[in-house]
Design an enzyme around this catalytic site. Structure first.
Site, short mmCIF file in Angstrom:
data_model
loop_
_atom_site.label_atom_id
_atom_site.label_comp_id
_atom_site.label_asym_id
_atom_site.label_seq_id
_atom_site.Cartn_x
_atom_site.Cartn_y
_atom_site.Cartn_z
N LYS A 180 1.36 -0.63 15.17
CA LYS A 180 2.78 -0.70 15.52
C LYS A 180 3.21 -1.89 16.36
O LYS A 180 4.41 -2.16 16.47
CB LYS A 180 3.18 0.58 16.29
CG LYS A 180 3.15 1.82 15.46
CD LYS A 180 4.34 1.86 14.51
CE LYS A 180 4.20 2.91 13.45
NZ LYS A 180 4.35 2.43 12.11
N TYR A 225 -9.17 5.18 8.02
CA TYR A 225 -9.29 5.53 9.43
C TYR A 225 -10.38 6.61 9.52
O TYR A 225 -10.23 7.68 8.94
CB TYR A 225 -7.98 6.12 9.96
CG TYR A 225 -6.89 5.09 10.21
CD1 TYR A 225 -6.09 4.63 9.17
CD2 TYR A 225 -6.68 4.59 11.48
CE1 TYR A 225 -5.10 3.69 9.40
CE2 TYR A 225 -5.68 3.66 11.73
CZ TYR A 225 -4.90 3.21 10.69
OH TYR A 225 -3.93 2.27 10.92
N PRO A 283 -3.71 -0.17 19.07
CA PRO A 283 -3.45 -0.60 17.69
C PRO A 283 -3.66 0.45 16.61
O PRO A 283 -3.40 0.19 15.44
CB PRO A 283 -4.42 -1.78 17.51
CG PRO A 283 -5.48 -1.59 18.54
CD PRO A 283 -4.87 -0.85 19.67
N HIS A 296 0.83 -1.20 0.00
CA HIS A 296 0.00 0.00 0.00
C HIS A 296 0.87 1.25 0.00
O HIS A 296 1.88 1.31 0.70
CB HIS A 296 -0.89 0.03 1.25
CG HIS A 296 -2.05 -0.91 1.16
ND1 HIS A 296 -3.18 -0.78 1.94
CD2 HIS A 296 -2.28 -1.98 0.36
CE1 HIS A 296 -4.04 -1.74 1.64
NE2 HIS A 296 -3.51 -2.48 0.70
N TYR A 317 4.14 6.27 10.17
CA TYR A 317 3.29 5.14 9.78
C TYR A 317 4.07 4.08 9.00
O TYR A 317 3.91 2.88 9.22
CB TYR A 317 2.07 5.63 8.97
CG TYR A 317 0.95 4.63 8.96
CD1 TYR A 317 0.03 4.58 10.00
CD2 TYR A 317 0.82 3.71 7.94
CE1 TYR A 317 -0.98 3.63 10.03
CE2 TYR A 317 -0.19 2.76 7.94
CZ TYR A 317 -1.09 2.73 8.99
OH TYR A 317 -2.08 1.79 9.02
C1 LIG Z 1 -6.47 -9.45 20.06
C2 LIG Z 1 -5.31 -8.63 19.56
C3 LIG Z 1 -5.42 -7.91 18.38
C4 LIG Z 1 -4.35 -7.15 17.91
N1 LIG Z 1 -4.49 -6.43 16.76
C5 LIG Z 1 -3.44 -5.68 16.32
C6 LIG Z 1 -3.54 -4.93 15.12
O1 LIG Z 1 -4.60 -4.94 14.45
N2 LIG Z 1 -2.45 -4.20 14.72
C7 LIG Z 1 -1.27 -4.19 15.44
O2 LIG Z 1 -0.28 -3.56 15.03
N3 LIG Z 1 -1.16 -4.88 16.55
C8 LIG Z 1 -2.20 -5.63 17.01
N4 LIG Z 1 -2.06 -6.34 18.14
C9 LIG Z 1 -0.77 -6.27 18.80
C10 LIG Z 1 0.25 -7.23 18.21
O3 LIG Z 1 -0.40 -8.43 17.86
C11 LIG Z 1 1.32 -7.46 19.25
O4 LIG Z 1 1.94 -6.22 19.53
C12 LIG Z 1 2.37 -8.47 18.81
O5 LIG Z 1 1.79 -9.75 18.72
C13 LIG Z 1 3.53 -8.51 19.80
O6 LIG Z 1 4.34 -9.60 19.54
P1 LIG Z 1 5.03 -10.39 20.72
O7 LIG Z 1 5.81 -11.45 20.04
O8 LIG Z 1 5.70 -9.45 21.63
O9 LIG Z 1 3.85 -11.02 21.56
P2 LIG Z 1 2.81 -12.14 21.15
O10 LIG Z 1 2.55 -12.11 19.70
O11 LIG Z 1 1.68 -12.03 22.11
O12 LIG Z 1 3.60 -13.49 21.40
C14 LIG Z 1 3.83 -13.98 22.70
C15 LIG Z 1 3.78 -15.48 22.63
O13 LIG Z 1 4.07 -15.99 23.93
C16 LIG Z 1 3.16 -17.02 24.23
N5 LIG Z 1 3.07 -17.08 25.68
C17 LIG Z 1 2.35 -16.29 26.51
N6 LIG Z 1 2.54 -16.63 27.79
C18 LIG Z 1 3.41 -17.66 27.76
C19 LIG Z 1 3.99 -18.45 28.77
N7 LIG Z 1 3.73 -18.26 30.06
N8 LIG Z 1 4.83 -19.42 28.40
C20 LIG Z 1 5.13 -19.64 27.10
N9 LIG Z 1 4.60 -18.92 26.10
C21 LIG Z 1 3.75 -17.94 26.43
C22 LIG Z 1 1.87 -16.63 23.54
O14 LIG Z 1 1.06 -17.75 23.29
C23 LIG Z 1 2.40 -16.01 22.26
O15 LIG Z 1 2.52 -16.92 21.22
C24 LIG Z 1 -3.13 -7.11 18.64
C25 LIG Z 1 -3.02 -7.83 19.82
C26 LIG Z 1 -4.08 -8.58 20.29
C27 LIG Z 1 -3.94 -9.35 21.60
#
Ligand SMILES: Cc1cc2nc3c(=O)[nH]c(=O)nc-3n(C[C@H](O)[C@H](O)[C@H](O)COP(=O)(O)OP(=O)(O)OC[C@H]3O[C@@H](n4cnc5c(N)ncnc54)[C@H](O)[C@@H]3O)c2cc1C
Length: 376
Positions: free
Chosen positions: A282, A186, A278, A57, A370
């Protein structure tokens, strides 16, 4: 991604994941990849499907007062772009790559806990099925999200928490229908914020601002579509395409930073250390930025024995973290209705949107953030 980057530097790692492979590969979350995230995937050999299936995009639309205004992201940032590609697809590509390379990705680990994080040999304990297991390692990367166990394992008092909880949430649906617009929309409306996004040419992602304690049971599909129609109304003949709702849920909105992002041999990355609302798209991109810094720091440690980059890990990441916090808060504040707002706040909010969409300098600032700030 961290495990993948470490592997490329010849560093062994074990991924301890609480959920099943199927669950994490189907979990629908983010979908907007900054150019830097796309480049990181391509440069490290996991960008092939992304290059084929990702939707590039060049702009986004800001809609308010019933009119759309395009922000020309590429024109304002020397040709930079964003790519629409689901977070679960990123997870699939990375998991496939790790497993194909013989990497250890342990799914369905229960009762995960971390120990002796101040020592030179921290441990991770967990259970798989009936087996209690323990891993002794040099470092633990706390990449376990906001509700994981790593951040709470750091002694109270060692972290400073900065937090803002917003008085609203997003009701999100995934609909089996082609997007109604080529670009994200948006929308700021008197009835509240709405977002038109997509995951593929066949899947539309739509969000509505709702109460933080909203009960999804009060929102049958018809009511969601009617509310989306009311908010996106632009009078120009544009209409939202409807389709079967294949997933729906409510996402809370929070800004959160835990500082420093490290304690002893435990290094936090991604949502474990910080959460953004969200609106700025980011969360995933910031998690990628953290592990890029962390992988480099660990490569230095194993390559030369120097701890310099590890000791500065939090300091290096936190500057980007706060700039991304600021941008995500700003986008959220500009586009949502607030319970306690008065007529002055509303006029100021509309003036801000008018400014962003009529001043090249203001639009450029939005665009630069962005598509993703440059890496240092
Ligand atoms: C419902 C939802 C919708 C979202 N929508 C958007 C969006 O539209 N746009 C956007 O930019 N961001 C969005 N986000 C935010 C984005 O998804 C997160 O910022 C991103 O996933 C962060 O990555 P991470 O690897 O730090 O954490 P996560 O992706 O949460 O990964 C953490 C991993 O650790 C695992 N875990 C948790 N606890 C434990 C444990 N005790 N032991 C072992 N493993 C564990 C989890 O299962 C998961 O797989 C959303 C988040 C959520 C919850």
């Amino acid at each position: 991604m961290l495990s993948h980057l470490l592997h490329r530097d010849g560093i062994e790692s074990i991924v301890v994941e609480a959920r099943s492979r199927k669950y994490v590969e189907e979990r629908v979350r983010a979908g907007v990849l900054e150019q830097g995230t796309v480049e990181l995937m391509a440069a490290t050999g996991v960008g092939e499907r992304l290059a084929r299936q990702g939707l590039v995009h060049h702009g986004i639309e800001l809609r308010f007062g019933g009119r759309g205004h395009r922000i020309d992201l590429s024109g304002l940032t020397d040709g930079r772009t964003i790519t629409i590609y689901g977070q679960n697809e990123v997870v699939k590509d990375l998991t496939d790559a790790r497993i194909a390379a013989g990497g250890q990705v342990l799914f369905e680990c229960d009762d995960v806990s971390v120990h002796e994080i101040e020592s030179g040999a921290p441990r991770i304990r967990f259970r798989r099925g009936d087996h209690a297991e323990e891993v002794t390692c040099d470092f633990i990367a706390g990449c376990d999200g906001f509700h994981g166990v790593c951040r709470p394992s750091i002694p109270a008092g060692a972290l400073t928490i900065y937090e803002r909880v917003y008085p609203f949430a997003w009701l999100g649906i995934l609909a089996a229908v082609a997007p109604s617009s080529d670009e994200l929309i948006y929308c700021r409306h008197e009835r509240g914020f709405a977002l038109h996004s997509m995951r593929s040419p066949e899947l539309t992602r739509l969000y509505l601002q709702c109460a933080p304690d909203e009960d999804i049971g009060n929102w049958p599909d018809e009511k969601i579509w009617n509310e989306l129609d009311a908010r996106f109304e632009s009078g120009g003949g544009w209409a939202l395409k409807r389709g079967a709702v294949v997933q729906k849920g409510i996402t809370g909105m929070r800004s959160f930073v835990a500082e420093p992002m490290q304690y002893g041999r435990l290094l936090l990355a991604g949502d474990a250390a910080h959460i953004v609302p969200p609106t700025g798209a980011k969360g995933l991109n910031l998690a990628m930025a953290d592990v890029r810094v962390l992988a480099r720091a660990l490569a230095q440690f194993y390559g030369s024995g120097s701890r310099e980059l590890i000791e500065h890990y939090s300091q290096t990441c936190i500057r980007r973290v706060w700039k991304v916090q600021r941008f995500s808060w700003w986008m959220t504040s500009m586009l949502h209705r607030f319970e306690d707002e008065n007529a002055f706040d509303q006029r100021r909010q509309l003036a801000e949107l008018d400014y962003v969409t009529s001043s090249r300098a203001a639009a450029q600032s939005l665009a630069e953030n962005y598509v993703g700030l440059p890496f240092e």
